[in-house]
Design a protein around this motif. Structure first.
Motif, PDB file in Angstrom:
ATOM      1  N   UNK A   1       0.845  -1.205   0.000  1.00  0.00           N
ATOM      2  CA  UNK A   1       0.000   0.000   0.000  1.00  0.00           C
ATOM      3  C   UNK A   1       0.876   1.249   0.000  1.00  0.00           C
ATOM      4  N   UNK A   2       1.967   1.209   0.778  1.00  0.00           N
ATOM      5  CA  UNK A   2       2.853   2.380   0.844  1.00  0.00           C
ATOM      6  C   UNK A   2       3.574   2.569  -0.494  1.00  0.00           C
ATOM      7  N   UNK A   3       4.045   1.453  -1.078  1.00  0.00           N
ATOM      8  CA  UNK A   3       4.712   1.556  -2.385  1.00  0.00           C
ATOM      9  C   UNK A   3       3.738   2.115  -3.430  1.00  0.00           C
ATOM     10  N   UNK A   4       2.482   1.622  -3.412  1.00  0.00           N
ATOM     11  CA  UNK A   4       1.494   2.115  -4.380  1.00  0.00           C
ATOM     12  C   UNK A   4       1.215   3.601  -4.177  1.00  0.00           C
ATOM     13  N   UNK A   5       1.138   4.007  -2.906  1.00  0.00           N
ATOM     14  CA  UNK A   5       0.905   5.428  -2.628  1.00  0.00           C
ATOM     15  C   UNK A   5       2.071   6.258  -3.138  1.00  0.00           C
ATOM     16  N   UNK A   6       3.292   5.740  -2.955  1.00  0.00           N
ATOM     17  CA  UNK A   6       4.471   6.473  -3.428  1.00  0.00           C
ATOM     18  C   UNK A   6       4.496   6.536  -4.959  1.00  0.00           C
ATOM     19  N   UNK A   7       4.154   5.415  -5.612  1.00  0.00           N
ATOM     20  CA  UNK A   7       4.128   5.396  -7.081  1.00  0.00           C
ATOM     21  C   UNK A   7       3.118   6.398  -7.607  1.00  0.00           C
ATOM     22  N   UNK A   8       1.930   6.384  -6.998  1.00  0.00           N
ATOM     23  CA  UNK A   8       0.858   7.267  -7.449  1.00  0.00           C
ATOM     24  C   UNK A   8       1.236   8.731  -7.180  1.00  0.00           C
ATOM     25  N   UNK A   9       1.768   8.996  -5.989  1.00  0.00           N
ATOM     26  CA  UNK A   9       2.191  10.365  -5.667  1.00  0.00           C
ATOM     27  C   UNK A   9       3.323  10.816  -6.569  1.00  0.00           C
ATOM     28  N   UNK A  10       4.267   9.898  -6.847  1.00  0.00           N
ATOM     29  CA  UNK A  10       5.410  10.226  -7.685  1.00  0.00           C
ATOM     30  C   UNK A  10       4.961  10.534  -9.115  1.00  0.00           C
ATOM     31  N   UNK A  11       4.022   9.699  -9.621  1.00  0.00           N
ATOM     32  CA  UNK A  11       3.514   9.923 -10.979  1.00  0.00           C
ATOM     33  C   UNK A  11       2.844  11.293 -11.067  1.00  0.00           C
ATOM     34  N   UNK A  12       2.054  11.649 -10.067  1.00  0.00           N
ATOM     35  CA  UNK A  12       1.361  12.942 -10.064  1.00  0.00           C
ATOM     36  C   UNK A  12       2.343  14.104 -10.021  1.00  0.00           C
ATOM     37  N   UNK A  13       3.282  14.021  -9.082  1.00  0.00           N
ATOM     38  CA  UNK A  13       4.245  15.116  -8.916  1.00  0.00           C
ATOM     39  C   UNK A  13       5.146  15.206 -10.157  1.00  0.00           C
ATOM     40  N   UNK A  14       5.505  14.038 -10.735  1.00  0.00           N
ATOM     41  CA  UNK A  14       6.370  14.040 -11.917  1.00  0.00           C
ATOM     42  C   UNK A  14       5.641  14.662 -13.111  1.00  0.00           C
ATOM     43  N   UNK A  15       4.334  14.354 -13.242  1.00  0.00           N
ATOM     44  CA  UNK A  15       3.542  14.965 -14.309  1.00  0.00           C
ATOM     45  C   UNK A  15       3.554  16.487 -14.169  1.00  0.00           C
ATOM     46  N   UNK A  16       3.380  16.970 -12.932  1.00  0.00           N
ATOM     47  CA  UNK A  16       3.413  18.418 -12.706  1.00  0.00           C
ATOM     48  C   UNK A  16       4.772  18.995 -13.116  1.00  0.00           C
ATOM     49  N   UNK A  17       5.837  18.252 -12.745  1.00  0.00           N
ATOM     50  CA  UNK A  17       7.180  18.718 -13.092  1.00  0.00           C
ATOM     51  C   UNK A  17       7.354  18.831 -14.603  1.00  0.00           C
ATOM     52  N   UNK A  18       6.860  17.804 -15.337  1.00  0.00           N
ATOM     53  CA  UNK A  18       6.968  17.810 -16.808  1.00  0.00           C
ATOM     54  C   UNK A  18       6.198  18.988 -17.393  1.00  0.00           C
ATOM     55  N   UNK A  19       4.963  19.155 -16.926  1.00  0.00           N
ATOM     56  CA  UNK A  19       4.093  20.178 -17.507  1.00  0.00           C
ATOM     57  C   UNK A  19       4.607  21.583 -17.173  1.00  0.00           C
ATOM     58  N   UNK A  20       5.101  21.754 -15.944  1.00  0.00           N
ATOM     59  CA  UNK A  20       5.559  23.095 -15.528  1.00  0.00           C
ATOM     60  C   UNK A  20       6.960  23.400 -16.047  1.00  0.00           C
ATOM     61  N   UNK A  21       7.666  22.352 -16.550  1.00  0.00           N
ATOM     62  CA  UNK A  21       9.037  22.538 -17.047  1.00  0.00           C
ATOM     63  C   UNK A  21       9.050  23.592 -18.145  1.00  0.00           C
ATOM     64  N   UNK A  22       8.064  23.524 -19.044  1.00  0.00           N
ATOM     65  CA  UNK A  22       7.990  24.477 -20.152  1.00  0.00           C
ATOM     66  C   UNK A  22       6.646  25.198 -20.064  1.00  0.00           C
ATOM     67  N   UNK A  23       6.594  26.277 -19.274  1.00  0.00           N
ATOM     68  CA  UNK A  23       5.317  26.926 -18.999  1.00  0.00           C
ATOM     69  C   UNK A  23       4.672  27.533 -20.248  1.00  0.00           C
ATOM     70  N   UNK A  24       5.481  27.935 -21.234  1.00  0.00           N
ATOM     71  CA  UNK A  24       4.887  28.574 -22.409  1.00  0.00           C
ATOM     72  C   UNK A  24       4.377  27.530 -23.413  1.00  0.00           C
TER      73      UNK A  24
END
Lengths: 345, 345
Positions: free
Chosen positions: B205-228
């Motif tokens: 459960x903890x690994x799944x929570x980390x995977x899900x949280x990591x995927x979400x935060x990583x998506x934000x990082x990708x999208x915010x990397x190039x704001x324009x």
């Protein structure tokens, strides 16, 4: 009304409140000044004492229930609690008279003006205790435990209205969380019955919460009204009226039983322990009112409730529920927010 | 590691983050400046859309369960969700190309450097979805719902560590309350089973929570990397890899069923509605990542969970439990604290 008079006098000159008020504008470091340090120490000691006594109280109740049913009359036990508190206050006063001599602040004799407000908390508690017999027509005992958490909200609201003391936004949020957290910690599979409580049951629960909150806040107003007055004198007068009102309760509810079976019928060593514990807790409550306030009292008794559950795991093999963990988390966050809310206002 | 690269580029120049950072020191009135007002409006619209879509998603799931068992293959449905999101992104891009012409920011063609990080969230979700099949050996479905609330904490912690964005003390307290409140709202008489989850179940459960949280935060990082960069282009590439990884899932899990019964076996009108809803929710999540952040996403989906329960009272005659009221109270206080925590830091 009486409490108006108390407040007006507060405004004219109340060193304790002025001290508290004056802290607000000061930088945090000033709190460490010698006088404040003693006060802070006193506040911590009485708060810890109240927490410890309240949780051991709950443990004694569980223990006595396991040992068998209540056979003694609750009203005579309540009377003895008040009598013991009275006696302990006199003993403490005796020691003070011997070391410091009799002064205006610690003499027992009083004026009608000072003593006239003292019966009010005892009277409010009597009405509340009488109502308690009737509310069980609408709610079962576990449901009543849940509804008692309304006390937290009523104390906060009356503390604000009657004592005119302000809580910061964060502290109000913390207080709502304290109520929600305590209730969550007490949830059990049958708790949902509470939602089916009839309208009259809800009304009685709210009235009882208001009576209890009012009695607490009013006691604080009385004790803080004369900050230089010795707490043992103030306690003595509070408890004298407590004895008087409990005598009325004995006459109304248990007169026949006491006459036929005797005053001490059904008393066991554990009953004696409970009476001693209740008396000490009562004195601790008064001390918290003198050196801290009703908000500290509510936090202290809430933490005691959680401590009791944890201790019961070891003593009685209780199982802690998921709801208990969640409620404890919310209560812990509430305590943290209450403390940082103070600094940020 | 990949996310380090993203962060370093963030530091060099990230107009969106710089705008957010620069707000902190400013007086509150400045927030009403025209540019910020548009951004605030966009943020509110995408957040409300996500809340609405998530709660209608949950209602569709309850509805489809009432209509009968799942007969369609979940992997083919997931693939179609990704395909539909891809198609919708292309339609939106087509409209933009017609009005604004093709620019560097909205052209579909990309570099290996830009696109190389896009498969990572999809891969993380695939691993998480595969683990999901195994965790049910240790926890039942309602227990899993409870454990999923660990996502809230993992998202907060990873948001802090990976995106290096600070939450104030009050906002951390609010985040813990959000997790406790959501879990409390979902409590039912059998929830205590969760506490008996074996060690391996907790770890998963903890690994799944980390995977899900990591995927979400990583998506934000990708999208915010190039704001324009246009969000539809970013979405297109995210979803292309989503389709690819879901194709792998079909091959691994449902290949025989799809070959024997056909791709669309068991699809009903409600399945189609669910696919459309999931696609729109997915796009809303991306929008929230672009114009707000993972914290807003978590609050939005938590409120959606509570809304779903309230709507279900009217739609399916659900009964709300006392735990639900207590949990909702804690979540409401958490939202309030999160908002005042921002101003006070």
């Amino acid at each position: 009304m009486e409490y108006r008079r108390i407040k007006d006098q507060d405004k004219i000159g109340d060193p304790v409140n002025e001290d508290i008020e004056s802290l607000r504008g000061k930088p945090i470091l000033d709190v460490a000044a010698p006088y404040d340090k003693t006060k802070w120490k006193m506040k911590s000691v009485v708060t810890l004492a109240l927490t410890f006594l309240t949780s051991s109280q709950a443990i004694l109740i569980v223990w006595s229930k396991r040992a068998g049913r209540y056979e003694y009359s609750v009203t005579t036990a309540n009377f003895l609690v008040e009598a013991l508190k009275c006696a302990l206050s006199l003993v403490a006063l005796g020691r003070i008279w011997r070391t410091e001599g009799v002064t205006d602040d610690n003499r027992l004799s009083t004026t009608v003006d000072e003593v006239s407000v003292y019966p009010i908390p005892a009277a409010l508690y009597l009405v509340k205790n009488l109502l308690q017999y009737y509310i069980f027509a609408y709610v079962d005992a576990p449901g009543y435990q849940i509804l008692k958490n309304l006390n937290i909200i009523s104390t906060g609201v009356l503390y604000r209205i009657i004592l005119k003391k302000k809580l910061s936004e964060i502290q109000w949020a913390a207080f709502i969380l304290l109520c929600a957290g305590c209730t969550t910690a007490q949830l059990n599979p049958s708790s949902d019955h509470v939602l089916q409580t009839p309208f009259l049951g809800w009304m009685m629960a709210i009235v009882m919460a208001l009576l209890s909150g009012f009695a607490g806040v009013y006691t604080e107003a009385i004790i803080k009204k004369r900050p230089s007055r010795n707490i043992n004198v103030q306690n003595f007068w509070l408890y004298v009226f407590g004895m008087a009102f409990n005598l009325i309760a004995i006459l109304v509810q248990d007169f026949d039983a006491v006459v036929n079976k005797g005053f001490f019928h059904g008393y066991s060593p554990i009953t004696v322990l409970m009476i001693i514990n209740h008396a000490l807790s009562g004195i601790a409550v008064s001390m918290v009112m003198k050196y801290a306030d009703n908000i500290v009292k509510v936090y202290s008794t809430s933490v005691a409730m959680l401590l009791t559950a944890v201790v019961s795991v070891f003593l009685f093999n209780f199982h802690l529920s998921l709801a208990f963990f969640l409620g404890s988390t919310v209560v812990s966050v509430s305590i943290y927010l209450h403390s940082i809310g103070k600094l940020q206002r």
